[in-house]
Motif scaffolding. Structure first.
Motif, mmCIF file in Angstrom:
data_model
loop_
_atom_site.group_PDB
_atom_site.id
_atom_site.type_symbol
_atom_site.label_atom_id
_atom_site.label_comp_id
_atom_site.label_asym_id
_atom_site.label_seq_id
_atom_site.Cartn_x
_atom_site.Cartn_y
_atom_site.Cartn_z
ATOM 1 N N ASP A 7 43.255 36.057 42.245
ATOM 2 C CA ASP A 7 41.904 36.487 42.604
ATOM 3 C C ASP A 7 41.957 37.664 43.566
ATOM 4 N N ALA A 8 42.900 37.644 44.508
ATOM 5 C CA ALA A 8 43.041 38.758 45.454
ATOM 6 C C ALA A 8 43.471 40.020 44.719
ATOM 7 N N ASP A 9 44.362 39.878 43.732
ATOM 8 C CA ASP A 9 44.801 41.030 42.947
ATOM 9 C C ASP A 9 43.651 41.577 42.110
ATOM 10 N N VAL A 10 42.848 40.718 41.512
ATOM 11 C CA VAL A 10 41.698 41.162 40.722
ATOM 12 C C VAL A 10 40.700 41.885 41.623
ATOM 13 N N THR A 11 40.470 41.367 42.817
ATOM 14 C CA THR A 11 39.573 42.019 43.772
ATOM 15 C C THR A 11 40.127 43.384 44.160
ATOM 16 N N PHE A 12 41.427 43.473 44.365
ATOM 17 C CA PHE A 12 42.075 44.735 44.698
ATOM 18 C C PHE A 12 41.886 45.752 43.569
ATOM 19 N N ILE A 28 44.075 56.556 39.244
ATOM 20 C CA ILE A 28 44.678 56.098 40.499
ATOM 21 C C ILE A 28 45.873 55.225 40.128
ATOM 22 N N ALA A 29 47.004 55.452 40.783
ATOM 23 C CA ALA A 29 48.185 54.614 40.587
ATOM 24 C C ALA A 29 48.642 54.135 41.969
ATOM 25 N N SER A 39 56.060 42.717 43.840
ATOM 26 C CA SER A 39 55.137 43.842 43.980
ATOM 27 C C SER A 39 54.159 43.843 42.814
ATOM 28 N N LEU A 40 53.157 44.663 42.950
ATOM 29 C CA LEU A 40 52.131 44.817 41.927
ATOM 30 C C LEU A 40 51.942 46.304 41.689
ATOM 31 N N ASP A 41 52.213 46.754 40.457
ATOM 32 C CA ASP A 41 51.982 48.146 40.081
ATOM 33 C C ASP A 41 50.660 48.204 39.331
ATOM 34 N N MET A 132 45.633 40.819 34.079
ATOM 35 C CA MET A 132 46.850 40.333 34.728
ATOM 36 C C MET A 132 47.248 38.945 34.217
ATOM 37 N N LYS A 133 47.191 38.785 32.915
ATOM 38 C CA LYS A 133 47.572 37.549 32.228
ATOM 39 C C LYS A 133 46.702 36.356 32.603
ATOM 40 N N THR A 134 45.515 36.637 33.137
ATOM 41 C CA THR A 134 44.549 35.587 33.450
ATOM 42 C C THR A 134 43.347 35.771 32.543
#
Length: 167
Positions: A7-12, A28-29, A39-41, A132-134
């Motif tokens: 959820d934090a990654d989706v919000t990001f 943006i990358a 890490s998350l790319d 993200m596989k969700t």
């Protein structure tokens, strides 16, 4: 995928998409480090807007003696040249809450959640967006009839992209 909350990654990612739109950027990358081997790319890319051009409209010249009928084709000209409205601005638009891939059914080959003309209840799942596989179930924001489905199965979508119209 990171060990941190999806959820934090989706919000990001949603924040990156908003930053992309707010600053009129096209890409943006970012690499987000969580630890030595975690890490998350993320790469968010905005497609250029589609330009819709109206076909040229020509009218036969009106007879010189009939001045009144010549006004009728001129009045019809604005309607013929008007561009279609933006589906994202439609009050019944269901928009993407995230960047991901749209799926119209629960699994390949299954019956779609909805089709054009389907009656939906508020909160009913109308499609899935994989991020993200969700698998994220997207609910109908209101009860009504599905008038248009704007996304196709397996299509990549951006944050805020119109997916369907429910009236």
């Amino acid at each position: 995928m990171s060990k941190n909350s999806p959820d934090a990654d989706v919000t990001f990612i949603a924040a990156l998409a908003e930053l992309l739109n707010k600053n009129d950027l096209t890409e943006i990358a970012v690499k987000r480090e969580y630890g030595e081997k975690d890490s998350l790319d993320v790469k968010v890319v905005k497609k250029p807007p589609q330009v819709i051009q109206a076909a040229p409209v020509s009218y036969a010249p009106a007879p010189v003696a009939a001045a009144a009928p010549a006004a009728a084709p001129a009045a019809a000209a604005p309607a013929a040249v008007a561009l279609p409205e933006d589906p994202a601005q439609h009050p019944g638009a269901v928009t993407s809450p995230m960047v991901g891939t749209v799926y119209l059914a629960a699994e390949p080959g299954a019956t779609p959640f909805v089709t054009v003309g389907s009656q939906v209840a508020e909160g009913q799942t109308v499609l899935i967006i994989e991020a993200m596989k969700t698998m994220n179930h997207i609910p109908a924001p209101r009860a009504g009839t599905v008038k248009r489905i704007l996304a196709s199965d397996g299509q990549a979508v951006e944050y805020g992209a119109p997916l369907m119209i429910v009236e």
